[in-house]
Motif scaffolding. Sequence first.
Motif, PDB file in Angstrom:
ATOM      1  N   ASN A 192      35.131  45.994  32.383  1.00 57.32           N
ATOM      2  CA  ASN A 192      36.418  46.625  32.730  1.00 57.32           C
ATOM      3  C   ASN A 192      36.315  47.382  34.050  1.00 57.32           C
ATOM      4  O   ASN A 192      37.218  47.299  34.902  1.00 57.32           O
ATOM      5  CB  ASN A 192      36.848  47.570  31.611  1.00 57.32           C
ATOM      6  N   ARG A 193      35.221  48.109  34.237  1.00 53.73           N
ATOM      7  CA  ARG A 193      35.064  48.848  35.495  1.00 53.73           C
ATOM      8  C   ARG A 193      34.914  47.895  36.672  1.00 53.73           C
ATOM      9  O   ARG A 193      35.439  48.136  37.761  1.00 53.73           O
ATOM     10  CB  ARG A 193      33.848  49.779  35.399  1.00 53.73           C
ATOM     11  N   ASN A 196      38.323  46.226  37.562  1.00 56.89           N
ATOM     12  CA  ASN A 196      39.252  47.156  38.211  1.00 56.89           C
ATOM     13  C   ASN A 196      38.817  47.494  39.633  1.00 56.89           C
ATOM     14  O   ASN A 196      39.655  47.580  40.541  1.00 56.89           O
ATOM     15  CB  ASN A 196      39.375  48.436  37.388  1.00 56.89           C
ATOM     16  N   ARG A 199      38.516  43.851  42.058  1.00 58.68           N
ATOM     17  CA  ARG A 199      39.530  42.911  41.577  1.00 58.68           C
ATOM     18  C   ARG A 199      39.605  41.664  42.444  1.00 58.68           C
ATOM     19  O   ARG A 199      39.875  40.567  41.942  1.00 58.68           O
ATOM     20  CB  ARG A 199      40.898  43.619  41.551  1.00 58.68           C
TER      21      ARG A 199
END
Length: 251
Positions: A192-193, A196, A199
């Motif tokens: 997830n990190r 984000n 990207r």
Amino acid sequence: MKTLSHSLFLLPLTLLAASCAVSHPHQPADNANFVLPDIPREPLPEKNIPYPRLDEQTQIDHLGIQIARLERTVEELNQRLHTLEQQRTIKRPTPLAPKPKAQHLDDRKLKMNYLANGGGVPSETDSAAQNELRLYNQAQKYYQRNNFSAAVAILKEADGGNGSEIARRNMYLLLQSQQRLGNCESVIEIGNRYANRFRNSPQAPDAMYSIGQCQYKLQQKDIARSTWRKLMQSFPNSEAAKRAAISLKQR
């Protein structure tokens, strides 16, 4: 009466003397009829004494021992000859030349000379980038050897750093290593990190697909399906989006 008794006593003695004379007649040396025994023409055969005879193997062994002794003697002579030749060719050592005095270097002058010739002082950013590169090279070697635990130990602090390319690669390699170890919670958190922060990187779709896989394994099936749909919307032309579509149909 006495004469008769005396005669009877002497009679056995007389008979004994007569028998001795008949059994061993005395032959004088000058008797013409006395003949010496013949001397044999050939010598009598000698009696064979059973001396031990050595077999061929024993003789070979004895010869080998003698050869070894001779070789040892030759070796000793060669060593003596070599020693004499060395003693003959030894030369007297020549005196060493005096060492030049050491020059004391001035750090300030060295630094000024370095800067004058186009050198520069490395910045903190350069030092951090070099450290990130060193960690990446070490972790990649362990990853290629399937030693994923060692790779994770090296990159455990990789969180994207200053956002540089090498920092991004370290973070993604950490994600891959955790996925190979089956640490789904770490994969979800790091993925997830990564998705984000990076990207626009080529590996962002793959990171999202890995997140969905781990969520599904942890029985978070609805969340996994939502992650795959988001992947298909954000990166519709990626290979990861195609895999996500297949996973949604099968599950």
